[in-house]
Design a protein around this motif. Structure first.
Motif, PDB file in Angstrom:
ATOM      1  N   TYR A   1       0.811  -1.225   0.000  1.00 16.46           N
ATOM      2  CA  TYR A   1       0.000   0.000   0.000  1.00 16.46           C
ATOM      3  C   TYR A   1       0.841   1.271   0.000  1.00 16.46           C
ATOM      4  O   TYR A   1       0.342   2.354  -0.245  1.00 16.46           O
ATOM      5  CB  TYR A   1      -0.977  -0.011   1.189  1.00 16.46           C
ATOM      6  CG  TYR A   1      -1.815  -1.273   1.171  1.00 16.46           C
ATOM      7  CD1 TYR A   1      -2.711  -1.506   0.132  1.00 16.46           C
ATOM      8  CD2 TYR A   1      -1.678  -2.252   2.159  1.00 16.46           C
ATOM      9  CE1 TYR A   1      -3.458  -2.682   0.078  1.00 16.46           C
ATOM     10  CE2 TYR A   1      -2.418  -3.425   2.118  1.00 16.46           C
ATOM     11  CZ  TYR A   1      -3.293  -3.636   1.066  1.00 16.46           C
ATOM     12  OH  TYR A   1      -4.020  -4.796   1.009  1.00 16.46           O
ATOM     13  N   GLY A   2       2.125   1.112   0.304  1.00 16.77           N
ATOM     14  CA  GLY A   2       2.992   2.298   0.299  1.00 16.77           C
ATOM     15  C   GLY A   2       3.745   2.464  -1.015  1.00 16.77           C
ATOM     16  O   GLY A   2       4.436   3.451  -1.224  1.00 16.77           O
TER      17      GLY A   2
ATOM     18  N   LEU B   1       2.102  -3.240  -8.533  1.00 18.20           N
ATOM     19  CA  LEU B   1       1.992  -3.156  -7.071  1.00 18.20           C
ATOM     20  C   LEU B   1       3.178  -3.774  -6.357  1.00 18.20           C
ATOM     21  O   LEU B   1       3.531  -3.370  -5.259  1.00 18.20           O
ATOM     22  CB  LEU B   1       0.699  -3.843  -6.599  1.00 18.20           C
ATOM     23  CG  LEU B   1      -0.618  -3.321  -7.205  1.00 18.20           C
ATOM     24  CD1 LEU B   1      -1.799  -3.971  -6.503  1.00 18.20           C
ATOM     25  CD2 LEU B   1      -0.723  -1.803  -7.114  1.00 18.20           C
ATOM     26  N   VAL B   2       3.755  -4.821  -6.955  1.00 16.37           N
ATOM     27  CA  VAL B   2       4.864  -5.542  -6.314  1.00 16.37           C
ATOM     28  C   VAL B   2       5.975  -5.721  -7.352  1.00 16.37           C
ATOM     29  O   VAL B   2       5.686  -6.073  -8.503  1.00 16.37           O
ATOM     30  CB  VAL B   2       4.386  -6.935  -5.813  1.00 16.37           C
ATOM     31  CG1 VAL B   2       5.537  -7.725  -5.205  1.00 16.37           C
ATOM     32  CG2 VAL B   2       3.249  -6.785  -4.804  1.00 16.37           C
ATOM     33  N   SER B   3       7.201  -5.482  -6.933  1.00 20.13           N
ATOM     34  CA  SER B   3       8.302  -5.653  -7.884  1.00 20.13           C
ATOM     35  C   SER B   3       8.511  -7.136  -8.171  1.00 20.13           C
ATOM     36  O   SER B   3       8.521  -7.947  -7.245  1.00 20.13           O
ATOM     37  CB  SER B   3       9.597  -5.087  -7.322  1.00 20.13           C
ATOM     38  OG  SER B   3       9.456  -3.707  -7.167  1.00 20.13           O
ATOM     39  N   PRO B   4       8.699  -7.479  -9.440  1.00 17.43           N
ATOM     40  CA  PRO B   4       8.886  -8.887  -9.788  1.00 17.43           C
ATOM     41  C   PRO B   4      10.258  -9.382  -9.332  1.00 17.43           C
ATOM     42  O   PRO B   4      11.138  -8.577  -9.027  1.00 17.43           O
ATOM     43  CB  PRO B   4       8.797  -8.885 -11.314  1.00 17.43           C
ATOM     44  CG  PRO B   4       9.190  -7.502 -11.722  1.00 17.43           C
ATOM     45  CD  PRO B   4       8.754  -6.590 -10.608  1.00 17.43           C
ATOM     46  N   PRO B   5      10.447 -10.714  -9.286  1.00 18.39           N
ATOM     47  CA  PRO B   5      11.782 -11.215  -8.952  1.00 18.39           C
ATOM     48  C   PRO B   5      12.773 -10.723  -9.998  1.00 18.39           C
ATOM     49  O   PRO B   5      12.443 -10.663 -11.176  1.00 18.39           O
ATOM     50  CB  PRO B   5      11.623 -12.740  -9.039  1.00 18.39           C
ATOM     51  CG  PRO B   5      10.369 -12.987  -9.816  1.00 18.39           C
ATOM     52  CD  PRO B   5       9.502 -11.789  -9.604  1.00 18.39           C
ATOM     53  N   GLU B   6      13.935 -10.317  -9.538  1.00 17.71           N
ATOM     54  CA  GLU B   6      14.942  -9.851 -10.511  1.00 17.71           C
ATOM     55  C   GLU B   6      15.805 -11.025 -10.929  1.00 17.71           C
ATOM     56  O   GLU B   6      16.808 -11.332 -10.290  1.00 17.71           O
ATOM     57  CB  GLU B   6      15.804  -8.763  -9.879  1.00 17.71           C
ATOM     58  CG  GLU B   6      15.170  -7.398 -10.027  1.00 17.71           C
ATOM     59  CD  GLU B   6      16.012  -6.321  -9.388  1.00 17.71           C
ATOM     60  OE1 GLU B   6      17.222  -6.245  -9.710  1.00 17.71           O
ATOM     61  OE2 GLU B   6      15.451  -5.591  -8.553  1.00 17.71           O
TER      62      GLU B   6
ATOM     63  N   ALA C   1      -7.627  -2.421  -0.061  1.00 15.33           N
ATOM     64  CA  ALA C   1      -8.019  -1.293  -0.926  1.00 15.33           C
ATOM     65  C   ALA C   1      -9.169  -0.524  -0.282  1.00 15.33           C
ATOM     66  O   ALA C   1      -9.188   0.713  -0.287  1.00 15.33           O
ATOM     67  CB  ALA C   1      -8.409  -1.805  -2.314  1.00 15.33           C
ATOM     68  N   ALA C   2     -10.108  -1.270   0.296  1.00 11.89           N
ATOM     69  CA  ALA C   2     -11.244  -0.605   0.958  1.00 11.89           C
ATOM     70  C   ALA C   2     -10.732   0.239   2.130  1.00 11.89           C
ATOM     71  O   ALA C   2     -11.135   1.392   2.309  1.00 11.89           O
ATOM     72  CB  ALA C   2     -12.251  -1.643   1.439  1.00 11.89           C
ATOM     73  N   GLU C   3      -9.820  -0.332   2.910  1.00 11.94           N
ATOM     74  CA  GLU C   3      -9.257   0.421   4.047  1.00 11.94           C
ATOM     75  C   GLU C   3      -8.486   1.650   3.578  1.00 11.94           C
ATOM     76  O   GLU C   3      -8.415   2.660   4.269  1.00 11.94           O
ATOM     77  CB  GLU C   3      -8.332  -0.491   4.867  1.00 11.94           C
ATOM     78  CG  GLU C   3      -9.109  -1.446   5.761  1.00 11.94           C
ATOM     79  CD  GLU C   3      -8.255  -2.597   6.290  1.00 11.94           C
ATOM     80  OE1 GLU C   3      -8.843  -3.540   6.852  1.00 11.94           O
ATOM     81  OE2 GLU C   3      -7.005  -2.557   6.126  1.00 11.94           O
TER      82      GLU C   3
END
Ligand SMILES: O=C(O)[C@@H](CO)OP(=O)(O)O
Ligand SMILES: [Mn+2]
Ligand SMILES: [Mn+2]
Length: 584
Positions: free
Chosen positions: A112-113, A333-338, A154-156
Motif C-alpha cells: 500500500y505504500g 503493485l509488487v516488484s517482480p523477482p529480478e 483497498a477498501a481500508e
C-alpha cells in the motif's frame, strides 16, 4: 553486471569437459515421475525412449525436484508450473517467485505504500477500482487469499467503488470448483457492502476462452474479455455471478476453463461494472504469460490487435510488472523477482569468444509454449540477448481447439526443426519444449493424454527411416536424439513439472478419490512430483555421470550442469552441477 564489462561474464573452463559439443536441451512439459498405475498416462503410454534412459544408463538418469521451495514457491504444497520451472532451468538459481513476493508485500502492508498503489489510488475519490484475474487457490497465476487481502486493503485505503472481473479456473484446481470460489467472493463483496463500499462482481468467463491467452496465440480470447470487462458487453447477462457460473456449467460439455463470457447487470439490464474514464484497473495475477496480452490492450495507445471500440483513460497497474524488457505494465503493485545473469546470457557472452560467428541457442516450441523456452528461460525477458547469436523460431499452434482432439500437437514438427538445427552445425545449444504431456493433461482426457505422452516420446527418440534415393537407400536422422548421434553431440532431456503422470485426485494413502456421487475426481492440474533428467549422446565424455552428493537437486541445478557440458564452470552463486567426470 553489464557495466563491469565483458570480463564479468567470462566463465572458467571446465577442467575435464571439452567445448564445442552440440547440445540438445529438451524439456518435456508436464512429465513427472509417479506411481505406475492406470492413471499415470506416461506409464500407460508406450514410451520406449524415456524408459530406456532409466533402464539402460541409470548413472545418467535421475529425478530432480520441480515444485515448492525448489523453484521459489511459498510452500511444499505448491505444485510446479512452467513459469517457475523454466525460470529455474534457465537461471540456475532459486528466486523467490511472484506468489511469495506478493504474500510478503500484503503481509507487511508494503504493497500500500508503493508507487503502484499510490498510482491507482488516484481513482478512489471519483472512480471505480476494477480487479481482473484468475479466481482460484491454484497458486500458479494468482491466489484467492491474495485477492481477498487486496480487496480488504483497498477498501481500508479508501476505495469506495470496487468491481471484480474474474476468470474461472478448473485447470490448476478441480473442474467445478469455480462455484465455491465465486460464492466465497460474493460473500466478501457483501461484507464490503456492509462496510459502506459499493462492491460487486461485474463480469466473468473461463480462463481459456476469456482473457488468459498467451504468446499472442489468439487475440479473440482477449477481445472477449475486453468486451465484457471494459465495454460491459457479453453474450450472457445475469443478475448474480453464482447464478451465472452454475447456469453456464449446465451446458453439456461446459467446464470451468472454457465458460463463455458474461456480465452482471442491474435491475434495468445495464452492466454493473464497465471500465470508464478515471477508473483504476489492477490485473491481480502475479504470473506474467497469460496477463501480458491484456496488459498491452489496457496500456498501449497504438494497440491494433483488435478494435477496442472505447479506450478508457484509466490508472492501470499489474500485480507485478509482467515483462521487464518491455516494462509492461509501467505501473505495478509488487516488484517482480529480478532474475538476472541467466545461463542464456552467460552462454551468449562466452560463445562470442569460443564460437565467433556461430549462432548459439536455437530455441523453439509451438506458440502455446513458445515463451517458456525463451521468455521464462531468460528470466521473464522477451527478445534475444544477441540477435547474431540466437535464433528463436516458433511453430504456430492450432487455434481454437482443446488439445485432447489433437494430442499430437506439433511435437513432430518441433522435433524435425530441432533436428534440422542440430544438423545445420550453426548452433551449439538447441533448446526445445515438447508440450504434449502438459497441454493434453490439462484437458483431463486420460485417453488423449496417453497418446500425447507417446508422441512426446517419439519426438525425442532415435528413429531412422530409409528413403530410396536412387541406387542406395539413404538413411536420414528423423528426430532429436538421432540427429545428436549423427553430429556427435550431447542430449539433456528433462521436464519442467509434473502433469500427465497423475490424472486423478488422491487421498493421503495415494488411492484415487471419488466425489460425493462416487465419480472419479479427474486432476487437470500439475502435480508435486519430481521430474526425470537424462544425459547422454556420443559427445558425452566417458566417465560423466550424475553425482550422488546432490540428493536434493532440483531444476535450478540444471543450468550449471549444462554449462559444464558446454565446457564451462558455472558462476559461484549458481546451484551446484548435477554431474561429475570420473576417470576410468
Ligand atoms: O496453462 C497454464 O497457464 C499453466 C497452468 O495454469 O500451465 P503451465 O505452467 O504448464 O504453462
Ligand atoms: Mn510446463
Ligand atoms: Mn501446464
Amino acid at each position: 553486471m553489464g557495466s563491469k564489462g565483458q570480463n564479468a561474464w567470462k566463465l572458467a573452463d571446465h577442467p575435464k569437459l571439452p567445448k564445442g559439443k552440440t547440445i540438445a536441451m529438451v524439456v518435456l512439459d508436464g512429465w513427472g515421475e509417479a506411481r505406475p498405475d492406470e492413471y499415470n498416462c506416461i506409464h500407460v503410454a508406450d514410451t520406449p525412449t524415456m524408459d530406456s534412459f532409466k533402464t539402460t544408463a541409470p548413472e545418467k538418469w535421475r529425478l530432480i525436484k520441480a515444485h515448492g521451495s525448489a523453484v521459489g514457491l511459498p510452500s511444499e504444497d505448491d505444485m510446479g508450473n512452467s513459469e517457475v520451472g523454466h525460470n529455474a532451468l534457465g537461471a540456475g538459481r532459486i528466486f523467490a517467485q511472484g506468489a511469495k513476493l506478493v504474500d510478503s508485500a500484503l503481509a507487511s502492508g508494503k504493497i500500500y505504500g508503493g508507487e503502484g498503489f499510490k498510482y491507482i489510488k488516484q481513482s478512489f475519490d471519483n472512480g471505480t477500482l476494477h480487479l481482473i484475474g484468475l479466481l482460484s487457490d491454484g497458486g500458479v497465476h494468482s491466489r484467492l487469499d491474495q485477492l481477498q487481502l487486496l480487496l480488504k486493503g483497498a477498501a481500508e485505503q479508501g476505495a469506495k467503488r470496487i468491481r471484480v472481473h474474474f476468470l474461472t479456473d478448473g485447470r490448476d484446481v478441480l473442474d467445478g470448483s469455480s462455484v465455491g470460489f465465486v460464492e466465497t467472493l460474493e460473500k466478501d463483496m457483501s461484507n464490503l457492502r456492509e462496510k459502506g463500499v459499493d462492491a460487486q462482481i461485474a463480469s466473468g468467463g473461463g480462463r481459456m476462452y476469456v482473457t488468459m491467452d498467451r504468446y499472442e496465440n489468439d487475440w479473440n480470447v482477449v477481445k472477449r474479455g475486453w468486451d465484457a470487462q471494459v465495454l460491459g458487453e457479453a453474450p450472457y447477462k445475469f443478475r448474480s455471478a453464482v447464478e451465472a457460473v452454475k447456469k453456464l456449467r449446465e451446458e453439456p460439455k461446459a467446464n470451468d476453463q472454457y465458460l463463455p463470457p458474461f456480465v452482471i447487470v442491474d435491475e434495468s439490464g445495464n452492466p454493473v461494472g464497465p471500465i470508464k474514464d478515471g477508473d483504476a484497473v489492477v490485473t491481480f495475477n502475479f504470473r506474467a504469460d497469460r496477463m501480458t496480452m491484456l496488459a498491452k490492450a489496457l496500456e498501449y495507445a497504438d494497440f491494433d490487435k483488435f478494435d477496442r471500440v472505447r479506450v478508457p483513460k484509466i490508472y492501470y497497474a499489474g500485480m507485478l510488472q509482467y515483462d521487464g524488457e518491455l516494462k509492461l505494465p509501467s505501473q505495478y503493485l509488487v516488484s517482480p523477482p529480478e532474475i538476472e545473469r541467466t545461463s542464456g546470457e552467460y552462454l551468449v557472452h562466452n560463445g562470442v569468444r569460443t564460437f565467433a560467428c556461430r549462432t548459439l541457442g536455437y530455441l523453439r516450441s509451438e506458440t502455446v509454449k513458445f515463451g517458456h523456452v525463451t521468455f521464462f528461460w531468460n528470466g521473464n525477458r522477451s527478445g534475444c540477448f544477441n540477435e547474431k547469436m540466437e535464433e528463436y523460431v516458433e511453430i504456430p499452434s492450432d487455434v481454437g481447439i482443446t488439445f485432447n482432439v489433437q494430442p499430437k500437437m506439433k511435437a513432430l514438427e518441433i522435433a524435425e526443426k530441432a533436428r534440422d538445427a542440430i544438423l545445420s552445425g550453426k548452433f551449439d545449444q538447441i533448446r526445445v519444449n515438447l508440450p504434449n504431456g502438459d497441454m493434453v493433461g490439462h484437458t483431463g482426457d486420460i485417453e488423449a493424454t496417453v497418446v500425447a505422452c507417446k508422441v512426446a516420446d517419439e519426438a525425442v527418440k532415435v528413429l531412422r527411416f530409409a528413403v530410396d534415393c536412387g541406387r542406395v537407400a539413404c538413411v536420414f536422422p528423423r528426430t532429436i536424439i538421432d540427429a545428436i548421434e549423427q553430429v556427435g553431440g550431447i542430449y539433456v532431456i528433462t521436464a519442467d513439472h509434473g502433469n500427465a503422470e497423475d490424472m486423478v485426485k488422491r487421498d493421503k494413502s495415494g488411492e484415487p478419490q471419488l466425489d460425493k456421487s462416487g465419480k472419479l475426481q479427474i486432476l487437470t492440474s500439475h502435480t508435486l512430483k519430481p521430474v526425470p533428467i537424462a544425459i547422454g549422446g556420443p559427445g558425452l565424455k566417458a566417465g560423466t555421470r550424475f553425482r550422488n552428493d546432490v540428493p536434493t537437486g532440483g531444476l535450478a541445478n540444471v543450468a550449471a550442469t549444462v554449462m559444464n557440458l558446454h565446457g564451462f564452470i558455472a558462476p559461484d552463486d549458481y546451484e551446484p552441477t548435477l554431474i561429475e567426470v570420473v576417470d576410468n
